[in-house]
Design an enzyme around this catalytic site. Structure first.
Site, mmCIF file in Angstrom:
data_model
loop_
_atom_site.group_PDB
_atom_site.id
_atom_site.type_symbol
_atom_site.label_atom_id
_atom_site.label_comp_id
_atom_site.label_asym_id
_atom_site.label_seq_id
_atom_site.Cartn_x
_atom_site.Cartn_y
_atom_site.Cartn_z
ATOM 1 N N LYS A 252 -3.008 -1.340 15.098
ATOM 2 C CA LYS A 252 -2.253 -0.646 15.773
ATOM 3 C C LYS A 252 -2.879 -0.300 17.417
ATOM 4 C CE LYS A 252 -1.483 1.705 11.742
ATOM 5 N NZ LYS A 252 -2.787 1.461 10.919
ATOM 6 N N GLU B 13 0.938 -1.350 0.216
ATOM 7 C CA GLU B 13 -0.035 0.027 -0.013
ATOM 8 C C GLU B 13 0.997 1.127 0.034
ATOM 9 O OE1 GLU B 13 -1.469 1.819 3.246
ATOM 10 O OE2 GLU B 13 -1.097 0.174 4.775
HETATM 11 N N1 PSU Z 1 0.296 0.558 8.396
HETATM 12 C C1 PSU Z 1 1.484 1.334 9.040
HETATM 13 N N2 PSU Z 1 1.200 2.506 8.550
HETATM 14 C C2 PSU Z 1 -0.026 2.929 8.102
HETATM 15 C C3 PSU Z 1 -0.787 2.269 7.887
HETATM 16 C C4 PSU Z 1 -0.897 0.988 7.962
HETATM 17 O O1 PSU Z 1 2.649 0.768 9.258
HETATM 18 O O2 PSU Z 1 -0.082 4.527 7.935
HETATM 19 C C5 PSU Z 1 -2.234 2.823 7.358
HETATM 20 C C6 PSU Z 1 -3.081 1.933 6.306
HETATM 21 O O3 PSU Z 1 -3.346 2.495 4.997
HETATM 22 C C7 PSU Z 1 -4.536 1.739 7.036
HETATM 23 C C8 PSU Z 1 -4.626 3.199 7.930
HETATM 24 O O4 PSU Z 1 -5.362 1.465 6.317
HETATM 25 O O5 PSU Z 1 -3.199 3.329 8.151
HETATM 26 C C9 PSU Z 1 -5.827 2.998 8.771
HETATM 27 O O6 PSU Z 1 -6.425 4.237 8.764
HETATM 28 P P1 PSU Z 1 -7.859 4.714 9.333
HETATM 29 O O7 PSU Z 1 -7.422 4.247 10.794
HETATM 30 O O8 PSU Z 1 -8.067 6.063 9.234
HETATM 31 O O9 PSU Z 1 -8.795 3.755 8.778
#
Ligand code: PSU
Ligand code: MN
Length: 301
Positions: A160, A25
């Site tokens: 996370k 991604e």
């Molecule tokens: N993994 C990482 N860093 C990131 C992400 C994933 O190590 O920045 C990103 C991914 O694109 C994931 C997003 O979909 O964080 C989640 O965002 P949100 O919580 O707004 O859905």
């Protein structure tokens, strides 16, 4: 969607010939890692996938083109400071493509584009999930809903640690997404090897993972989460982690940060307040996930 995809020639020929391909991604590059580090990580991710015997396909939307597999110049563009790329979830793909815009794709958008291209395995850092306080804010990442509907295998280091992990696991269950611990019985928490929550199932090598994935695909339209803990030497100290997280949550409250900005702001806080320790952890875990994804893609091919 297939007619709306722009496949890199190397990716197109690998898919035609049944060679293993791993999707990567771009939001982690543009919004998750600092400039000065992101391009190097982007290159190393692709190298690691190649070293594992698969073809890398980094995904982004460039000038309205949903690009699956980027040229070196395109990868540089995604990582450039001031590139001003939007963070595109699946709901944003139509608008971005229709209006000729550019953006980095999240797990949700990348999974959907990968599936449309016929790529089954995708590596990232951490899946999005249910945010703390979601009962009030309704902030639940689209990553979860998309995994319910597309058959993509997401190799990640859990979700996370800034999320409500128990609630996230419940939503994954509701959506029939199997959660496999790779050489672990504990669901990992991104910077930390364990969240304290057990995984549903454990696999100990890529062959076992591939066997589970192939069988799952016969019964359900959903994706699979393969959870690979951050390599032990790069795990963050738990106390320090908890301190940074508490500060980060306060930062969100004080600045009224909401929606798509929440995850990038929290990651940025970890990166600056830890003096880069969290960046090292993030790099190490995403590289390990790319290596494992390549192994799984090879085993599936
Ligand atoms: N993994 C990482 N860093 C990131 C992400 C994933 O190590 O920045 C990103 C991914 O694109 C994931 C997003 O979909 O964080 C989640 O965002 P949100 O919580 O707004 O859905
Ligand atoms: Mn959100």
């Amino acid at each position: 969607m297939t007619t709306q995809l722009s496949l890199h020639p190397e990716v197109a020929s690998a898919l035609r010939d049944g060679h293993p391909v791993v999707a990567l991604e771009s939001t982690i590059l543009s919004h998750g890692l600092p400039h000065g580090r992101n391009l190097d990580v982007a290159h190393r991710l692709e190298q690691v996938v190649r070293a594992g015997g698969a073809v890398p396909a980094t995904i982004a939307v460039l000038d309205g083109r949903p690009a699956v597999g980027l040229t070196p110049a395109e990868l540089e563009r995604v990582c450039a400071p001031g590139a001003g790329l939007d963070k595109l979830s699946l709901r944003d793909l139509g608008p971005a493509v229709g209006l000729g815009r550019s953006g980095a794709t999240t797990v949700a958008a990348t999974s959907a584009l990968a599936a449309a291209a016929g790529i089954g395995v995708f590596a990232t850092g951490g899946l999005g999930g249910v945010h703390l306080g979601a009962g009030r804010t309704w902030d639940v990442s689209a990553d979860l809903g998309v995994l319910a509907r597309v058959p993509t295998v997401v190799v990640c280091s859990g979700v996370k640690s800034v999320l409500d992990i128990a609630a996230t696991l419940e939503v994954l269950e509701t959506n029939s997404v199997p959660v496999l611990g790779y050489r672990t019985d504990d669901f990992p928490a991104f910077y930390l090897r364990s969240s304290g929550h057990p995984v549903g199932w454990r696999v100990d090598d890529a062959q076992q993972a591939a066997a589970v994935i192939a069988a799952h695909r016969a019964y359900a339209p959903s994706g699979v989460l393969l959870a690979n803990p951050v390599p032990a030497p790069s795990e963050m100290d738990r106390d320090r982690h908890d301190r940074l997280l508490a500060e980060g949550m306060e930062l969100l409250r004080d600045n009224d940060v909401r929606g798509a900005a929440v995850t990038p702001v929290l990651l940025e806080h970890f990166h600056t307040a830890s003096g880069g320790v969290s960046i090292d952890a993030n790099e190490a875990l995403v590289l390990a996930n790319a290596a494992l994804a390549a192994e799984v893609a090879v085993a599936l091919a």
